[in-house]
Design an enzyme around this catalytic site. Structure first.
Site, PDB file in Angstrom:
ATOM      1  N   LYS A  80      73.591 -12.792  11.691  1.00 45.04           N
ATOM      2  CA  LYS A  80      74.954 -13.200  12.076  1.00 45.04           C
ATOM      3  C   LYS A  80      74.938 -14.500  12.877  1.00 45.04           C
ATOM      4  O   LYS A  80      75.852 -15.312  12.772  1.00 45.04           O
ATOM      5  CB  LYS A  80      75.646 -12.095  12.863  1.00 45.04           C
ATOM      6  CG  LYS A  80      76.385 -11.126  11.980  1.00 45.04           C
ATOM      7  CD  LYS A  80      75.539 -10.009  11.425  1.00 45.04           C
ATOM      8  CE  LYS A  80      75.202 -10.014  10.005  1.00 45.04           C
ATOM      9  NZ  LYS A  80      74.364  -8.919   9.562  1.00 45.04           N
ATOM     10  N   GLY A  85      53.226   4.620  18.728  1.00 45.37           N
ATOM     11  CA  GLY A  85      53.267   6.059  18.997  1.00 45.37           C
ATOM     12  C   GLY A  85      52.945   6.876  17.766  1.00 45.37           C
ATOM     13  O   GLY A  85      53.399   6.559  16.665  1.00 45.37           O
ATOM     14  N   GLY A 116      65.661  -4.201  -1.099  1.00 50.80           N
ATOM     15  CA  GLY A 116      65.793  -2.945  -0.378  1.00 50.80           C
ATOM     16  C   GLY A 116      64.756  -2.824   0.723  1.00 50.80           C
ATOM     17  O   GLY A 116      63.916  -3.716   0.922  1.00 50.80           O
ATOM     18  N   ARG A 117      64.852  -1.730   1.471  1.00 53.38           N
ATOM     19  CA  ARG A 117      63.919  -1.492   2.574  1.00 53.38           C
ATOM     20  C   ARG A 117      63.358  -0.079   2.447  1.00 53.38           C
ATOM     21  O   ARG A 117      64.034   0.810   1.927  1.00 53.38           O
ATOM     22  CB  ARG A 117      64.649  -1.652   3.931  1.00 53.38           C
ATOM     23  CG  ARG A 117      65.191  -3.059   4.145  1.00 53.38           C
ATOM     24  CD  ARG A 117      65.897  -3.184   5.489  1.00 53.38           C
ATOM     25  NE  ARG A 117      65.037  -2.912   6.612  1.00 53.38           N
ATOM     26  CZ  ARG A 117      64.236  -3.799   7.203  1.00 53.38           C
ATOM     27  NH1 ARG A 117      64.204  -5.054   6.767  1.00 53.38           N
ATOM     28  NH2 ARG A 117      63.478  -3.465   8.220  1.00 53.38           N
ATOM     29  N   ASP A 167      66.996   4.964   9.726  1.00 56.86           N
ATOM     30  CA  ASP A 167      66.533   4.623   8.373  1.00 56.86           C
ATOM     31  C   ASP A 167      65.489   5.582   7.797  1.00 56.86           C
ATOM     32  O   ASP A 167      65.239   5.562   6.595  1.00 56.86           O
ATOM     33  CB  ASP A 167      65.897   3.211   8.373  1.00 56.86           C
ATOM     34  CG  ASP A 167      66.914   2.120   8.619  1.00 56.86           C
ATOM     35  OD1 ASP A 167      68.077   2.443   8.896  1.00 56.86           O
ATOM     36  OD2 ASP A 167      66.540   0.929   8.545  1.00 56.86           O
ATOM     37  N   ALA A 194      72.440  -0.061  11.164  1.00 56.99           N
ATOM     38  CA  ALA A 194      72.192   0.049  12.599  1.00 56.99           C
ATOM     39  C   ALA A 194      73.178   0.992  13.276  1.00 56.99           C
ATOM     40  O   ALA A 194      72.804   1.832  14.107  1.00 56.99           O
ATOM     41  CB  ALA A 194      72.275  -1.342  13.238  1.00 56.99           C
ATOM     42  N   HIS A 229     101.565 -10.398  16.189  1.00 58.44           N
ATOM     43  CA  HIS A 229     101.762 -11.516  15.253  1.00 58.44           C
ATOM     44  C   HIS A 229     101.393 -12.826  15.954  1.00 58.44           C
ATOM     45  O   HIS A 229     101.729 -13.005  17.116  1.00 58.44           O
ATOM     46  CB  HIS A 229     103.221 -11.568  14.823  1.00 58.44           C
ATOM     47  CG  HIS A 229     103.534 -12.765  13.980  1.00 58.44           C
ATOM     48  ND1 HIS A 229     103.164 -12.847  12.652  1.00 58.44           N
ATOM     49  CD2 HIS A 229     104.175 -13.930  14.282  1.00 58.44           C
ATOM     50  CE1 HIS A 229     103.577 -14.015  12.175  1.00 58.44           C
ATOM     51  NE2 HIS A 229     104.189 -14.692  13.137  1.00 58.44           N
TER      52      HIS A 229
HETATM   53  P1  NAD Z   1      69.997  -3.531  -1.283  1.00 58.60           P
HETATM   54  O1  NAD Z   1      69.588  -2.175  -1.718  1.00 58.60           O
HETATM   55  O2  NAD Z   1      71.328  -3.734  -0.673  1.00 58.60           O
HETATM   56  O3  NAD Z   1      69.916  -4.535  -2.546  1.00 58.60           O
HETATM   57  C1  NAD Z   1      68.751  -4.752  -3.290  1.00 58.60           C
HETATM   58  C2  NAD Z   1      69.127  -5.185  -4.691  1.00 58.60           C
HETATM   59  O4  NAD Z   1      67.953  -5.642  -5.357  1.00 58.60           O
HETATM   60  C3  NAD Z   1      69.716  -4.074  -5.542  1.00 58.60           C
HETATM   61  O5  NAD Z   1      71.011  -4.450  -5.944  1.00 58.60           O
HETATM   62  C4  NAD Z   1      68.735  -3.965  -6.724  1.00 58.60           C
HETATM   63  O6  NAD Z   1      69.398  -3.685  -7.944  1.00 58.60           O
HETATM   64  C5  NAD Z   1      68.093  -5.341  -6.743  1.00 58.60           C
HETATM   65  N1  NAD Z   1      66.765  -5.418  -7.391  1.00 58.60           N
HETATM   66  C6  NAD Z   1      65.717  -4.565  -7.240  1.00 58.60           C
HETATM   67  N2  NAD Z   1      64.655  -4.990  -7.985  1.00 58.60           N
HETATM   68  C7  NAD Z   1      65.027  -6.142  -8.596  1.00 58.60           C
HETATM   69  C8  NAD Z   1      64.371  -7.067  -9.497  1.00 58.60           C
HETATM   70  N3  NAD Z   1      63.102  -6.904  -9.903  1.00 58.60           N
HETATM   71  N4  NAD Z   1      65.065  -8.159  -9.930  1.00 58.60           N
HETATM   72  C9  NAD Z   1      66.340  -8.359  -9.532  1.00 58.60           C
HETATM   73  N5  NAD Z   1      66.994  -7.504  -8.712  1.00 58.60           N
HETATM   74  C10 NAD Z   1      66.359  -6.412  -8.236  1.00 58.60           C
HETATM   75  O7  NAD Z   1      68.818  -4.027  -0.328  1.00 58.60           O
HETATM   76  P2  NAD Z   1      68.742  -5.224   0.712  1.00 58.60           P
HETATM   77  O8  NAD Z   1      69.787  -6.234   0.446  1.00 58.60           O
HETATM   78  O9  NAD Z   1      67.316  -5.622   0.694  1.00 58.60           O
HETATM   79  O10 NAD Z   1      69.092  -4.518   2.087  1.00 58.60           O
HETATM   80  C11 NAD Z   1      68.245  -3.470   2.581  1.00 58.60           C
HETATM   81  C12 NAD Z   1      69.018  -2.531   3.485  1.00 58.60           C
HETATM   82  O11 NAD Z   1      69.388  -3.193   4.672  1.00 58.60           O
HETATM   83  C13 NAD Z   1      70.261  -1.996   2.821  1.00 58.60           C
HETATM   84  O12 NAD Z   1      70.313  -0.609   3.006  1.00 58.60           O
HETATM   85  C14 NAD Z   1      71.358  -2.655   3.566  1.00 58.60           C
HETATM   86  O13 NAD Z   1      72.514  -1.836   3.690  1.00 58.60           O
HETATM   87  C15 NAD Z   1      70.751  -2.957   4.930  1.00 58.60           C
HETATM   88  N6  NAD Z   1      71.388  -4.161   5.482  1.00 58.60           N
HETATM   89  C16 NAD Z   1      72.644  -4.043   5.977  1.00 58.60           C
HETATM   90  C17 NAD Z   1      73.295  -5.167   6.452  1.00 58.60           C
HETATM   91  C18 NAD Z   1      74.690  -5.037   6.993  1.00 58.60           C
HETATM   92  O14 NAD Z   1      75.110  -3.944   7.293  1.00 58.60           O
HETATM   93  N7  NAD Z   1      75.468  -6.096   7.097  1.00 58.60           N
HETATM   94  C19 NAD Z   1      72.694  -6.401   6.387  1.00 58.60           C
HETATM   95  C20 NAD Z   1      71.421  -6.491   5.846  1.00 58.60           C
HETATM   96  C21 NAD Z   1      70.775  -5.347   5.386  1.00 58.60           C
END
Ligand code: NAD
Length: 465
Positions: free
Chosen positions: A51, A114, A265-266, A305, A314, A438
């Site tokens: 952010k 830990g 993803g994570r 998570d 978070a 407003h």
């Molecule tokens: P995500 O799961 O949101 O998106 C990952 C994307 O990668 C998916 O749409 C998937 O289809 C795609 N993908 C996977 N393999 C691929 C490939 N080989 N080629 C192309 N596309 C592929 O994961 P993220 O963006 O890494 O975020 C991880 C986590 O962190 C999420 O759970 C997210 O909600 C969280 N997060 C939240 C915030 C927020 O709340 N603002 C911000 C950042 C992250």
């Protein structure tokens, strides 16, 4: 140091530090174990730095485009290193704040890694501590897709991207999820060539389809090259560039970039959390928990998570922490952890809570849906943020709010009104009782609620209720 505690929390991210402080506030003697800087991914490598960088990049973009407002910023430019410094100063301030809260609440901080042993003992280095209850809050780490070339030097995850002091000349982002959209926003604002390759047919696959469609259009207008249905298969080192090979419409294609960000993803950070001989029920590396977030080991809880089926957010981790603390204190839970708002800090912001119309119908509800387009909202016109909408899903007949999806300025703040409404079973009529100031973006919420009854002032002729 005392070695016996009422509660030991492993991990000091937004789940763990909130759990520790809440337990302390409820009268427990608490220790928190952390091997790194407190604040976890959220403060150090996630929400907060993202952010801060989004903010810097938006100020730059606005400065460049301010002529229409009568403001001329000649030679608007940026220093990427200073953007990184600003981000770090925000992190340092917030990390310092958490440290101070530990001291103020008498939480003992133990530095190190830990490991949970049998009988609720926790090992940190050579020391062994004991607790009545243990809360595991070890968070998550970026998932690395096992494709050829993923270990090339300039193929990185969000962890490394935050540390870079040089700005990528061009960036390919693998994945079109939340992390991808936030970094694409930053670098597109800074004028960097960004390409997004998402394997599924739409961006932000888990969200309302109208949001995904609109976001794709907006991102493309900002110059981001978006490919959906494009699965990355391998990455190679070219001559001073990386070459990303992906499959789109059954054809293999290539794109070059300075850096490739892997944002697919994570995964739960549970490796090594359980000591030898300690076993808990787990599924795909995440803990199976009961309604109190207790794992299959009595007195050992998991939050955030690492919980099976939990959104990796978070605020949910923090809510889990509060819930466990209250349970340990014999109190009723104060937060509804089943209702989780989701936010994406793209531009415009995206925020959702509850059910989409499709989900509500699938769940057996008869629904009515209203939508207010923000181009009719005064505040949005003033700030030139008129793209976007607020959509409300309510139950036909009772007008109970079932869900809300927003894509507009301040969506991530305004979604709170709907989270409160849904958590308390409120109806659209109840939400309309309070007048809205407003001019505000929040008037858009009032208009969308009015529209449920066919009466938004700025869009449709009023019908009798
Ligand atoms: P995500 O799961 O949101 O998106 C990952 C994307 O990668 C998916 O749409 C998937 O289809 C795609 N993908 C996977 N393999 C691929 C490939 N080989 N080629 C192309 N596309 C592929 O994961 P993220 O963006 O890494 O975020 C991880 C986590 O962190 C999420 O759970 C997210 O909600 C969280 N997060 C939240 C915030 C927020 O709340 N603002 C911000 C950042 C992250």
């Amino acid at each position: 140091m005392d070695k016996k505690f009422d509660v030991i929390v492993i991990g000091a991210g937004p789940g763990g530090y909130v759990a520790a402080i809440k337990c302390a506030k409820l009268g427990m003697n608490v220790a928190v174990v952390e091997e790194d800087s407190v604040g976890g991914t959220c403060l150090n490598r996630g929400c907060i730095p993202a952010k801060a960088m989004i903010h810097s990049s938006q100020v730059y973009r606005e400065a460049k485009d301010a002529e229409e407002l009568g403001v001329f910023v000649e030679g608007a430019s940026y220093d990427y290193g200073k953007i990184v410094d600003f981000k770090q100063s925000v992190i340092d301030k917030l990390v310092g704040g958490v440290e101070q809260l530990f001291v103020a609440n008498g939480v003992t901080k133990i530095t190190g890694r830990g490991t949970l042993l049998a009988d609720k003992k926790v090992q940190v280095g050579d020391e062994i501590y004991e607790a009545e209850n243990v809360i595991l809050a070890t968070g998550s780490v970026p998932l690395i897709i096992p494709i050829p070339g993923i270990d090339l030097p300039k193929v990185i995850t969000s962890n490394e991207l935050y540390k870079l002091r040089e700005i990528p000349k061009s960036l390919v982002i693998v994945g079109g999820g939340v992390i991808s959209m936030e970094f694409a926003t930053v670098y597109a604002n800074l004028g960097i060539e960004v390409t997004v390759l998402e394997a599924l047919p739409k961006l932000l696959p888990a969200l309302d389809k109208e949001i995904s469609q609109n976001l794709k259009i907006i991102m493309k207008k900002r110059g981001v090259d978006i490919h959906t249905g494009a699965a990355v298969k391998s990455i190679e080192q070219g001559d001073g560039v990386l070459i990303c090979n992906y499959e789109e419409k059954e054809q293999m294609k290539q794109i070059e970039a300075d850096y490739v960000l892997c944002a697919v993803g994570r995964k739960a950070n549970t490796e090594g959390v359980l000591g030898e001989g300690v076993e808990a029920e787990m599924e795909r590396g995440r803990f199976v928990v009961d309604e109190h977030l207790m794992t299959s080991i009595p007195g050992v809880y998991a939050i955030g998570d690492i919980v099976k089926g939990s959104a990796q957010l978070a605020h949910l981790a923090s809510a889990h922490g509060i819930t466990v603390a209250e349970h340990l204190a014999g109190e009723e839970p104060s937060v509804d952890i089943s209702l989780v708002p989701g936010c994406v800090y793209a531009d415009p912001e995206i925020a959702c809570v509850g059910m989409t119309d499709d989900e509500a119908k699938e769940a057996g509800y008869e629904t009515k849906v209203s939508k207010f387009i923000m181009s009719a909202n005064g505040k949005s016109i003033i700030s030139r943020e008129e793209r976007g909408f607020i959509k409300i899903v309510a139950e036909e007949g009772t007008n109970r709010i079932l869900g809300c999806q927003m894509m507009c300025a301040r969506a991530t703040d305004m979604i709170g009104e709907f989270t409160t409404a849904i958590a308390n079973g409120m109806t659209a009529d109840q939400l309309l009782k309070g007048m809205r100031s407003h001019p505000t973006y929040n008037e858009g919420v009032g208009e969308a609620l009015e529209e449920l009854f066919g009466g938004a002032i700025h869009v449709a002729p009023r019908k009798k209720r």
